[in-house]
Design a protein around this motif. Structure first.
Motif, short mmCIF file in Angstrom:
data_model
loop_
_atom_site.label_atom_id
_atom_site.label_comp_id
_atom_site.label_asym_id
_atom_site.label_seq_id
_atom_site.Cartn_x
_atom_site.Cartn_y
_atom_site.Cartn_z
N ARG A 40 1.17 -1.67 0.66
CA ARG A 40 0.30 0.45 0.10
C ARG A 40 1.02 1.35 0.22
O ARG A 40 -0.11 2.33 -0.59
CB ARG A 40 -1.17 0.10 0.97
CG ARG A 40 -0.54 0.00 2.37
CD ARG A 40 -1.81 -0.17 3.80
NE ARG A 40 -0.68 -0.07 4.93
CZ ARG A 40 -1.61 0.14 5.64
NH1 ARG A 40 -2.65 -0.05 6.24
NH2 ARG A 40 -0.26 -0.44 7.20
N ASN A 41 1.41 1.10 0.43
CA ASN A 41 2.94 1.92 0.55
C ASN A 41 3.69 2.68 -1.14
O ASN A 41 4.82 3.14 -0.88
CB ASN A 41 4.04 2.15 1.10
CG ASN A 41 3.52 2.18 3.03
OD1 ASN A 41 2.55 2.71 2.51
ND2 ASN A 41 4.05 1.38 3.15
N ILE A 66 11.21 -3.59 -5.46
CA ILE A 66 11.13 -3.01 -6.43
C ILE A 66 10.62 -1.73 -5.39
O ILE A 66 9.58 -1.48 -5.42
CB ILE A 66 10.63 -3.16 -7.45
CG1 ILE A 66 11.04 -3.59 -8.89
CG2 ILE A 66 10.98 -1.14 -8.52
CD1 ILE A 66 9.98 -4.01 -9.83
N TRP A 67 11.43 -0.23 -5.02
CA TRP A 67 10.72 0.73 -4.31
C TRP A 67 9.68 1.11 -5.03
O TRP A 67 9.88 1.90 -6.39
CB TRP A 67 12.08 1.54 -3.40
CG TRP A 67 13.56 0.26 -3.11
CD1 TRP A 67 14.29 0.23 -3.19
CD2 TRP A 67 12.96 -0.69 -1.80
NE1 TRP A 67 14.64 -0.54 -1.90
CE2 TRP A 67 13.74 -1.23 -1.32
CE3 TRP A 67 11.41 -0.84 -0.69
CZ2 TRP A 67 13.85 -1.82 -0.27
CZ3 TRP A 67 11.68 -1.47 -0.26
CH2 TRP A 67 12.76 -2.48 0.63
N SER A 68 9.01 2.21 -4.51
CA SER A 68 8.13 2.64 -5.41
C SER A 68 8.72 3.84 -5.72
O SER A 68 7.42 3.82 -7.15
CB SER A 68 7.04 3.67 -3.40
OG SER A 68 8.04 4.19 -3.06
#
Length: 449
Positions: A40-41, A66-68
């Motif tokens: 959700r982030n 995979i970072w946002s």
């Protein structure tokens, strides 16, 4: 006895140092996405695997993320380039760095992705599906079915509330030719992991009513144009090839042709194109029927005109011919009228001659009949005399014989022949059993008692 040991934290720190020193720079890795989860982030967590090509068993596995801030760029880039969603079950070539954290262990941080590798893998998979269908001899099977001349009973596989389905129905029901089509929706999921199975199940439901429909229309009911992987599924394609009714696809993509399109009887780009295909086919038949109707009317008018002209000519010829015929009959009647007196006189003379002959015959008939009857009577009298004399002679002879028998049976004659007669009280005794001891009997001889 104590053994030299290090703590788990110290071990993980050493492993972290080894990983950092051994894999200090980013590297490209080939793997398959077994599972993809979006946090959700905005972060994306993946489970990467590698499978054995023969057994399809997992031989390697690693967590990845995979970072946002990176995922917001990589996801649209990949999907726009490939026309496919970044989802489970696809092979990817990703660039990232190997990380080791004392608490979470080893993981792979993805920073880039190569869409061309995935496109090649997807194409390879599709080619493998097509090759398998061809090897099994079913690739062209649905295409071999005959399309009805005017298909009007249509089974539809689509999503119930999709815009593509609505456009198809609107186009079909509001055609300019007023042709009526009967249709029924068999709803299915048209995108996502469960789409292929859902569509195959819809085909199974239609199969139970196959005798009621002319064909099946598979249309993609709107949604993202990226989600087309389900239409390359082997089992969905196999269902289409084996189906007893022609299948027409309108999946709604212009750039790619799916396996479902390739095995279907007919494929169109969009749902409205499928509707137009059905309408145009029916309209061509309708136009042929109208053309035949116009030709029939024209031929009928020409034939009627020909017969009318013939009747007119015959009516013109009828009056003179009738007058000629009446004149011929009148002449025949006049000739006959002149001949009637002579014919009548001859007929009457012939009848008079016949009456005269019959009169002579009638006068001769009584005398001839009397003569014949007199002769018969004479014969009957002669026969009666002869039979009477013969009967009298026979009766006389019979009486003489009876008289002789009577004389011979007279008691006196019997006694003359040496017989006796025994009496009791004046009655003749015929049976000795009738006599009792002491009875007085009388015996008579020829001359005395």
């Amino acid at each position: 006895m104590s053994h030299p040991a290090i703590s788990l934290l110290e071990l993980n720190r050493q492993l972290k140092g080894v990983v950092q020193s051994s894999f200090s720079s980013a590297l490209w890795v080939r793997a398959e996405i077994a599972e993809l989860r979006e946090n959700r982030n905005g972060h994306c967590y993946l489970d990467l695997v590698e499978k054995d090509e023969r057994s399809d068993q997992v031989v390697a596995r690693m967590r990845a993320m995979i970072w946002s801030y990176t995922y917001r760029m990589l996801k649209p880039y990949f999907e726009t380039s490939t026309g496919r969603p970044l989802t489970n079950g696809i092979k990817v070539l990703v660039k990232g760095s190997l990380e080791f954290q004392e608490v979470y262990g080893l993981s792979f941080a993805i920073k880039d992705i190569d869409p061309t590798y995935t496109l090649g893998d997807l194409e390879q998979r599709r080619q493998e599906v097509l090759k398998r269908l061809k090897t099994e001899g079913v690739l062209e099977m649905n295409k071999g079915l005959s399309l009805p001349l005017v298909p009007q009973k249509i089974a539809i596989i689509s999503s119930a509330g999709a815009a593509g389905y609505g456009d198809f129905i609107h186009q079909l029901e509001n055609n300019a030719f007023g042709i009526t089509f009967y249709h029924r929706l068999f709803p299915a999921v048209m995108q996502g992991e469960k789409a292929a199975q859902s569509i195959a199940e819809a085909f199974d439901r239609i199969f139970a009513y196959a005798g009621f429909f002319d064909l099946v229309v598979l249309i993609r009911g709107g949604g993202a144009s990226l989600d087309l992987l389900c239409f390359d599924d082997y089992w969905l394609a196999y269902h289409i090839t084996q189906f007893p009714l022609p299948v027409i696809t309108g999946i709604g993509h212009d750039r790619d042709v799916s396996v479902a399109d390739m095995v279907a009887h007919t494929s169109a780009k969009t749902p409205t194109a499928v509707a137009e295909f059905l309408i145009s086919g029916a309209s061509r038949v309708l136009e042929q029927v109208n053309s035949y109707s116009r030709n029939l009317k024209q031929i009928t008018r020409e034939k009627l005109l020909q017969h009318q002209n013939r009747l007119d000519r015959q009516s013109y010829q009828l009056v003179p011919r009738a007058q000629q015929l009446m004149a011929e009959k009148r002449h025949q009647l006049l000739n006959l009228g002149r001949r009637v007196p002579a014919l009548t006189q001859g007929y009457l003379q012939g009848q008079a001659q016949l009456l005269k002959q019959f009169g002579g015959q009638i006068r001769q008939m009584p005398s001839r009949a009397l003569t014949g009857e007199h002769q018969k009577l004479g014969r009957y009298i002669g026969q009666l005399k002869g039979q009477s004399i013969s009967l009298l002679k026979h009766s006389k002879l019979h009486l003489e014989m009876l008289d002789k028998n009577n004389r011979l049976n007279d008691p006196s004659e019997v006694l003359k022949r040496g017989f006796t007669v025994t009496l009791r009280n004046g009655e003749v005794i015929k049976d000795v059993q009738l006599l009792n001891q002491g009875d007085l009997i009388e015996t008579r001889f020829r001359m005395e008692k």
